[in-house]
Design an enzyme around this catalytic site. Sequence first.
Site, mmCIF file in Angstrom:
data_model
loop_
_atom_site.group_PDB
_atom_site.id
_atom_site.type_symbol
_atom_site.label_atom_id
_atom_site.label_comp_id
_atom_site.label_asym_id
_atom_site.label_seq_id
_atom_site.Cartn_x
_atom_site.Cartn_y
_atom_site.Cartn_z
ATOM 1 N N ASP A 169 -10.704 2.619 4.049
ATOM 2 C CA ASP A 169 -11.087 1.211 3.960
ATOM 3 C C ASP A 169 -12.588 1.055 3.719
ATOM 4 O O ASP A 169 -13.048 -0.012 3.301
ATOM 5 C CB ASP A 169 -10.718 0.466 5.251
ATOM 6 C CG ASP A 169 -9.366 -0.239 5.155
ATOM 7 O OD1 ASP A 169 -8.930 -0.511 4.018
ATOM 8 O OD2 ASP A 169 -8.752 -0.517 6.200
ATOM 9 N N GLN A 188 -4.764 -1.492 9.807
ATOM 10 C CA GLN A 188 -4.654 -2.786 9.123
ATOM 11 C C GLN A 188 -5.256 -3.909 9.968
ATOM 12 O O GLN A 188 -4.945 -4.054 11.149
ATOM 13 C CB GLN A 188 -3.177 -3.095 8.829
ATOM 14 C CG GLN A 188 -2.937 -4.378 8.072
ATOM 15 C CD GLN A 188 -3.506 -4.347 6.663
ATOM 16 O OE1 GLN A 188 -3.434 -3.336 5.973
ATOM 17 N NE2 GLN A 188 -4.056 -5.470 6.223
ATOM 18 N N LYS A 210 0.830 -1.212 0.000
ATOM 19 C CA LYS A 210 0.000 0.000 0.000
ATOM 20 C C LYS A 210 0.866 1.264 0.000
ATOM 21 O O LYS A 210 0.581 2.216 -0.744
ATOM 22 C CB LYS A 210 -0.934 -0.010 1.209
ATOM 23 C CG LYS A 210 -2.014 -1.077 1.119
ATOM 24 C CD LYS A 210 -2.768 -1.270 2.424
ATOM 25 C CE LYS A 210 -3.760 -2.434 2.313
ATOM 26 N NZ LYS A 210 -4.479 -2.706 3.574
#
Length: 338
Positions: free
Chosen positions: A148, A125, A81
């Site tokens: 997200d 995460q 990422k």
Amino acid sequence: MATLRTLRKLCQHTHHHACSLHLSASRQEAVVISGRKLARQIRDEARADVEDWVSAGNRRPHLSVVLVGDNPASHSYVLNKTRAAADVGISSETILKPSSISEEELLELIDKLNTDHRVDGLLVQLPLPEHIDERRICNAVCPDKDVDGFHVVNVGRMCLDQSTMLPATPWGVWEIIKRTGIPTLGKNVLVAGRSKNVGMPIAMLLHTDGRHERPGGDATVTISHRYTPKEQLRQHTKIADIIVAAAGIPNLITADMIKEGAAVIDVGINRIQDPLTGKNKLVGDVDFEGVRKKASYITPVPGGVGPMTVAMLMKNTIKAAKNLLLTPPERVRMVASS
């Protein structure tokens, strides 16, 4: 004359038979959709978007990633990422915390990042250590910074067909289908897997109204899960025009379960031991070699949905930067604390 007519009919039959053989042969091998190639296109678009944004006098978008613990897969995903962010011109940081961090300490960190005007996109995460409530953490991230798309406000807006931060993997699947030109309107879709972060959002994107603020696919969608009997699953896959496999079960979808010409999108990521080499390898939920001989389109694992997930995350970060420019700081604090 009779002999001539007979010869003509024989030639026509032979030609028709040859054409049929050619068409059936062409259908035997699916088009393998390169997620890497599509992701490069999207990253090129994101890079141009960032350049235009910065050239207009705006601050470069910034992504903050919170990584808890030592999970090797999580560290690998986060590295992908941040590398993608650098590639498209987004600045980023990874904040490492030990697995022993308390839930309250993690919430305090998120609150600090929510109110930091330099942070446009924020993600924690997953998975998190067992002593931390993942839902509470996802809901602590400011919805306007939630790249997200896991905050309950963003999930609700998605379910109402409103413009919002879409979860990156489902959005990546949707973009694969759209950019490949796979038709969805009125089609039968089987989504194998009902997770709140992948299976459910994919089903929402595919079945909702294409005329709404956040256009959907207008498909008829069936969701299967761990309690769906195998024979019942087979009945659904046999009539599905599109199969999205996101259950986390290797070889869940096999060639005998699909109809000729179905499009198969494999979201599964499973690590198994290769019987030939004894080494671990990545496979999806689909028997790739078997299914590709019968499907019209198929995504590989790796190199299919995975790169698209990262690319869509970059799109969300740019969207967050633009949204925050229009969002008063007091609203960010209010929404984050709600």
